[in-house]
Design an enzyme around this catalytic site. Structure first.
Site, PDB file in Angstrom:
ATOM      1  N   GLU A   4       0.837  -1.215   0.000  1.00  0.00           N
ATOM      2  CA  GLU A   4       0.000   0.000   0.000  1.00  0.00           C
ATOM      3  C   GLU A   4       0.868   1.260   0.000  1.00  0.00           C
ATOM      4  OE1 GLU A   4      -3.026  -0.026  -0.604  1.00  0.00           O
ATOM      5  OE2 GLU A   4      -3.668  -2.041  -0.078  1.00  0.00           O
ATOM      6  N   ARG A  29      -8.639   3.576  -8.386  1.00  0.00           N
ATOM      7  CA  ARG A  29      -8.145   3.444  -7.012  1.00  0.00           C
ATOM      8  C   ARG A  29      -9.355   3.252  -6.101  1.00  0.00           C
ATOM      9  NH1 ARG A  29      -4.072   1.484  -7.299  1.00  0.00           N
ATOM     10  NH2 ARG A  29      -3.791   1.841  -5.089  1.00  0.00           N
ATOM     11  N   ASN A  33       1.497   3.929  -3.122  1.00  0.00           N
ATOM     12  CA  ASN A  33       1.151   5.347  -2.979  1.00  0.00           C
ATOM     13  C   ASN A  33       2.299   6.254  -3.406  1.00  0.00           C
ATOM     14  OD1 ASN A  33      -1.424   4.848  -2.126  1.00  0.00           O
ATOM     15  ND2 ASN A  33      -1.066   5.321   0.029  1.00  0.00           N
TER      16      ASN A  33
END
Ligand SMILES: Nc1ncnc2c1ncn2[C@@H]1O[C@H](COP(=O)(O)OP(=O)(O)O)[C@@H](O)[C@H]1O
Ligand SMILES: [Mg+2]
Lengths: 117, 148
Positions: free
Chosen positions: B48, B107, B52
């Site tokens: 994650e 997303r 990002n």
């Protein structure tokens, strides 16, 4: 490639088996395969079999939601089967279980998709 | 005796490195003898945070630098993931479940929510145009065998 996608058709259901890891890097592969298959013939529903999926993060959730929205427009439904425990925790958090049919096996998913349509 | 250990990793902001990063950090943490579930959760949160940096921090430019520092101290792990990308204007908004600034990229906006839930602590600091740093902490209960 760290993700393989296998597809087959059973009645009105496109069955998609994911083998490997689903993340931001591999999500476009799944999206493209599903879109190509959906355009080929009149499939109504999608079943994603996660039995051999070893990893999935929130990029997978985004990809699944994207396909779900496309299906909704055509009146189709989406199901996921054989979810491994680690992936279950990720899916659970996303609230996806409220809108997508969850089944223990591919067979169960297919019969439920067909009954409920 | 409190065990102390540390690793550092830097790599280019290419999506192919997402799996490299999560596997590497998981391998480092294996020395704490985590359960399969704990290891899976570590891989997820690293994925994650690194994703990002790549998508949001560097907006898919492939020449940015992503850095990871991981430290083990006793039974605790600290992992810091940082980029020198565009930064976050509104941190409170960014951390909201289902908020994403890039819905056109499919997303889900669940990255921070997953990091918060899978770890004991998730601290984000960011300066617009300078970059973002995410610090994650988790406590592992060591088996007797490893403590002795
Ligand atoms: N490293 C980063 N650099 C810049 N912006 C970021 C970074 N990480 C997160 N963000 C911002 O926070 C939002 C929420 O992140 P997240 O919860 O992971 O959802 P998603 O990645 O699906 O958008 C992102 O849409 C983005 O606007
Ligand atoms: Mg994210």
């Amino acid at each position: 490639m760290s993700l393989q996608v296998e597809t087959k058709r059973i009645g009105q259901v496109l069955c998609v088996q994911l083998i490997g890891e689903l993340d931001h890097h591999t999500a476009p592969i799944v999206r493209d395969v599903i879109e190509t298959e959906m355009n080929k013939s009149a499939t109504l529903h999608i079943l994603i079999n996660m039995k051999r999926l070893t990893f999935m993060d929130s990029s997978g959730i985004g990809m699944i939601l994207g396909r779900y929205k496309q299906l909704l427009q055509k009146g189709g439904k989406m199901a996921i089967s054989d979810i491994p425990a680690n992936i279950y925790r990720v899916l659970e958090m996303s609230g996806l279980f409220k809108i997508i049919l969850i089944a223990d096996s591919e067979q169960q998913a297919i019969s439920r998709l067909e009954v409920e349509s | 005796m409190r065990r102390k250990n540390r690793m550092e990793l830097t790599f280019l902001s290419q999506s192919v490195n997402e799996s490299f990063a999560r596997i590497t950090v998981a391998a480092f943490i294996s020395q704490l003898n985590p359960t399969m579930d704990e290891l899976a959760d570590i891989k997820t949160v690293i994925s994650e945070a690194v994703t990002n940096c790549i998508i949001h921090g560097y907006e898919n430019r492939e020449d940015g630098i992503v850095s990871i520092v991981a430290e083990i101290e006793g039974e605790s792990v600290m992992i810091e993931i940082s980029d020198r990308g565009r930064g976050i204007e509104n941190l409170e908004l960014a951390r909201q479940p289902m908020y994403t600034s890039k819905p056109e990229l499919e997303r889900s906006g669940m990255g921070f929510t997953i990091m918060e839930n899978f770890m004991d602590e998730c601290t984000v600091t960011s300066t617009p145009h300078e970059g973002t740093k995410v610090v994650l902490r988790k406590h592992f209960s060591l088996s007797e065998e490893l403590l002795n």
